[in-house]
Write an enzyme that holds these catalytic residues in place. Structure first.
Site, mmCIF file in Angstrom:
data_model
loop_
_atom_site.group_PDB
_atom_site.id
_atom_site.type_symbol
_atom_site.label_atom_id
_atom_site.label_comp_id
_atom_site.label_asym_id
_atom_site.label_seq_id
_atom_site.Cartn_x
_atom_site.Cartn_y
_atom_site.Cartn_z
ATOM 1 N N GLU A 66 0.868 -1.176 0.000
ATOM 2 C CA GLU A 66 0.000 0.000 0.000
ATOM 3 C C GLU A 66 0.902 1.222 0.000
ATOM 4 O O GLU A 66 1.472 1.586 1.027
ATOM 5 C CB GLU A 66 -0.921 -0.014 1.228
ATOM 6 C CG GLU A 66 -1.809 -1.241 1.312
ATOM 7 C CD GLU A 66 -2.702 -1.423 0.111
ATOM 8 O OE1 GLU A 66 -2.952 -0.425 -0.616
ATOM 9 O OE2 GLU A 66 -3.144 -2.554 -0.143
ATOM 10 N N CYS A 115 -2.353 9.023 2.964
ATOM 11 C CA CYS A 115 -1.891 8.528 1.661
ATOM 12 C C CYS A 115 -2.915 8.732 0.564
ATOM 13 O O CYS A 115 -2.547 8.809 -0.618
ATOM 14 C CB CYS A 115 -1.504 7.055 1.765
ATOM 15 S SG CYS A 115 -2.842 5.971 2.303
#
Length: 471
Positions: free
Chosen positions: A215, A249
C-alpha cells in the site's frame, strides 16, 4: 516479544511458525481473538489517543477516534460478521469430463504474516491488516513505525495483553530492523509506506518470493468539473486534504479545476472560508488541527513552499501561524495556484497541508494530465454529470475512487483497498484482505467409481470415448 535490534528475528519467526503449525487457529479461536482485540481497543481508546498525540505533538483527538478507533472497530465487526461464510468451502464445477467428481475451494491460512505499518495512521494501518490476518487463521509479526514511538509502545502492550507471543509478536526498531524484517521468509508481507521504500521492501522480499500487499502512495488528483458547485467542492476537499494535516496517503494531492481562472479563484476563496470556519482565527489554538509528525517532514514541506515562492507562484497561506510555528511543527493550510511541472510540489507526493490548484480547459485535458503521470492511489471526480464521471472512470486507472467526496472509499468495508502500479499492488479490507492472507486451496474429490478408471492404455478400444472427450 519485543526486539531492539534485528538480532533474533529469524528465531522469532521460526518459533511463531512452529506454534502455528502445531495448532492452526480454527473458527472458534479466530473469533475469540478478534473479539478480545476489539474489546481491548475499545477499552483503551483514551490511552491510544494520548499516545498518538504525544507522537505528533498535537493530533486532533476527534480525528484519532475517527481514523484510528472507529475504523479498526468497524473492520473487526465486519470480519466477525462474515468470518464463518468466508471460511466455508465453496463448491466449484469440475466439468462434465470429470463427472462424477466434485470440486471445491477452501480458504486455508498461510502461516506467519508480517505487517510493516507507517506513522501517519499508526493504529489503523497496523491493526486492520493484523486483524485481517488473524481472521484468515495466521499468526502475525508486526513492525510499527519508529517515528511514532509512544504509539508503537502502546500497540506492543495492547497486543501482549490479548495474544500469546507465539501468535502475535511486535518488533520495534529503526530502518535496520525494518530492512531485516522485510528480508524474512514470511508467508505474506503487508507494507504501507512510500513508493520509494516499497521498492526496497519488494526487492528484499523477492529473495524468498514472499507474496506482498504493498500500500504505497502517489499524487492522487481531484477533478472539479464545470458543473459542480464550488462551495460544496471546497467543503469536501477541505475535509479530505486537511484531515490529519494532509498526512494521509489518499488525501487529494492536487486539484484540477475545469472552467478557467475564475473558478480557480472562487475555489481558493471558498477553501479559505472553510479553514476559518473549521479552525477559527487562531490556528495554533485550535485543538482540531494536527501538527506535522517530525522535523524532517516539516522541513521537506516548507522547502516546497519556498520553491513555489522562488518561482513567483501564487502561494496563499489560509491561516496565520505564530513565530514559533517551526518549533510546533505547525504548517497552515496553504494553496499553491497554477504550479508548473517543474515546481517541486508537483514532483512527489505532498503528504502535508499544501494543496496545488490548477485550471484545465476541459475534461479531456484533465484526463490527459492524470494519465501522463503514474497511476494514483486515489482519484476524486466531482461532477453531477454521470457521463462525465463515467468518462473519467473509463479513461483513467487508479487504486480507488470516491465520487463527489474524498477518502471515504477507504471506510467502505466491502470495498478492497489497494493501489495500482507505482501506488501499490494487492488489496486488503474485508473479503479482499481475507483472501489475500489465505491460500485458495483447490480440491478435487474423486468418488469410488469413476470413468477415468478405464481411461488408460491400451487406448484403441476407447477411441469413441476419446473422440467425445476432445470434441
Amino acid at each position: 516479544m519485543t526486539h531492539d535490534t534485528a538480532t533474533g528475528l529469524s528465531a522469532t519467526l521460526q518459533h511463531m511458525r512452529s506454534a502455528w503449525q502445531a495448532n492452526k487457529p480454527g473458527y472458534a479461536q479466530r473469533r475469540a481473538d478478534l473479539k478480545a482485540l476489539r474489546a481491548a481497543v475499545k477499552a483503551q481508546l483514551p490511552q491510544m489517543v494520548a499516545a498518538i498525540n504525544t507522537d505528533f505533538g498535537q493530533r486532533s483527538a476527534a480525528e484519532s477516534r475517527i481514523a484510528e478507533g472507529m475504523t479498526v472497530l468497524s473492520a473487526i465487526d465486519h470480519l466477525l460478521a462474515h468470518l464463518r461464510d468466508w471460511m466455508r468451502p465453496t463448491p466449484v464445477g469440475a466439468g462434465w469430463r470429470l463427472l462424477p467428481a466434485r470440486a471445491e475451494l477452501r480458504a486455508v491460512p498461510l502461516g506467519v504474516v508480517g505487517v510493516i505499518s507507517p506513522w501517519n495512521y499508526p493504529v489503523n494501518l497496523a491493526l486492520i491488516p493484523l486483524a485481517t490476518a488473524i481472521a484468515a487463521g495466521n499468526h502475525v509479526l508486526l513492525k510499527p513505525s519508529e517515528h511514532t514511538p509512544a504509539t508503537s509502545a502502546w500497540l506492543a502492550q495492547l497486543l501482549a495483553g490479548v495474544f500469546p507471543a507465539e501468535r502475535v509478536s511486535v518488533v520495534q526498531g529503526g530502518a535496520e530492523v525494518a530492512a531485516a524484517f522485510s528480508a524474512l521468509p514470511l508467508d505474506h508481507l503487508v507494507f504501507t509506506g512510500s513508493t520509494a521504500v516499497g521498492r526496497k521492501v519488494m526487492a528484499a522480499a523477492a529473495q524468498h518470493l514472499t507474496p506482498l500487499t504493498l500500500e504505497l502512495g502517489g499524487k492522487s488528483p481531484a477533478i472539479v468539473c464545470a458543473d459542480y458547485p464550488i462551495e460544496k467542492a471546497a467543503a469536501r476537499l477541505a475535509t479530505g486534504k486537511w484531515f490529519n494535516a494532509g498526512q494521509t496517503c489518499i488525501a487529494p494531492d492536487y486539484v484540477l479545476v475545469e472552467g478557467g481562472q475564475q473558478r480557480v479563484a472562487a475555489l481558493a476563496h471558498a477553501l479559505g472560508v472553510q479553514v476559518r470556519q473549521r479552525y477559527g482565527d487562531d490556528l495554533a489554538a485550535s485543538a482540531d488541527y494536527t501538527r506535522i509528525i517530525n522535523d524532517g517532514q516539516y522541513q521537506r514541506l516548507m522547502a516546497h513552499v519556498a520553491d513555489a515562492r522562488a518561482r513567483g507562484l501564487d502561494v496563499r497561506q489560509l491561516a496565520e501561524v505564530p513565530d514559533n510555528a517551526a518549533a510546533q511543527r505547525l504548517i497552515a493550510p496553504t494553496l499553491i495556484l497554477q504550479p508548473d511541472a517543474q515546481a517541486t510540489v508537483m514532483g512527489e507526493e505532498i503528504f502535508g497541508p499544501l494543496l496545488p490548484i490548477i485550471s484545465v480547459p476541459s475534461l479531456d485535458a484533465a484526463i490527459a494530465r492524470i494519465n501522463a503521470g503514474e497511476r494514483p492511489l486515489a482519484l476524486y471526480p466531482f461532477s453531477h454529470d454521470r457521463k462525465a464521471v463515467e468518462r473519467l472512470l473509463q479513461q483513467t486507472v487508479a487504486g480507488g475512487i470516491t465520487v463527489n467526496d474524498c477518502l471515504l472509499h477507504f471506510a467502505a468495508e466491502g470495498l478492497p483497498f489497494g493501489g495500482v502500479g507505482a501506488s501499490g499492488m494487492g488489496a486488503y479490507h474485508g473479503r479482499a484482505g481475507f483472501d489475500a492472507m489465505s491460500k485458495a486451496l483447490p480440491i478435487l474429490w474423486q468418488p469410488r467409481i469413476t470413468a477415468t478408471d478405464w481411461l488408460k492404455p491400451p487406448y484403441k478400444p476407447l477411441q469413441r470415448l476419446l473422440d467425445l472427450l476432445v470434441r
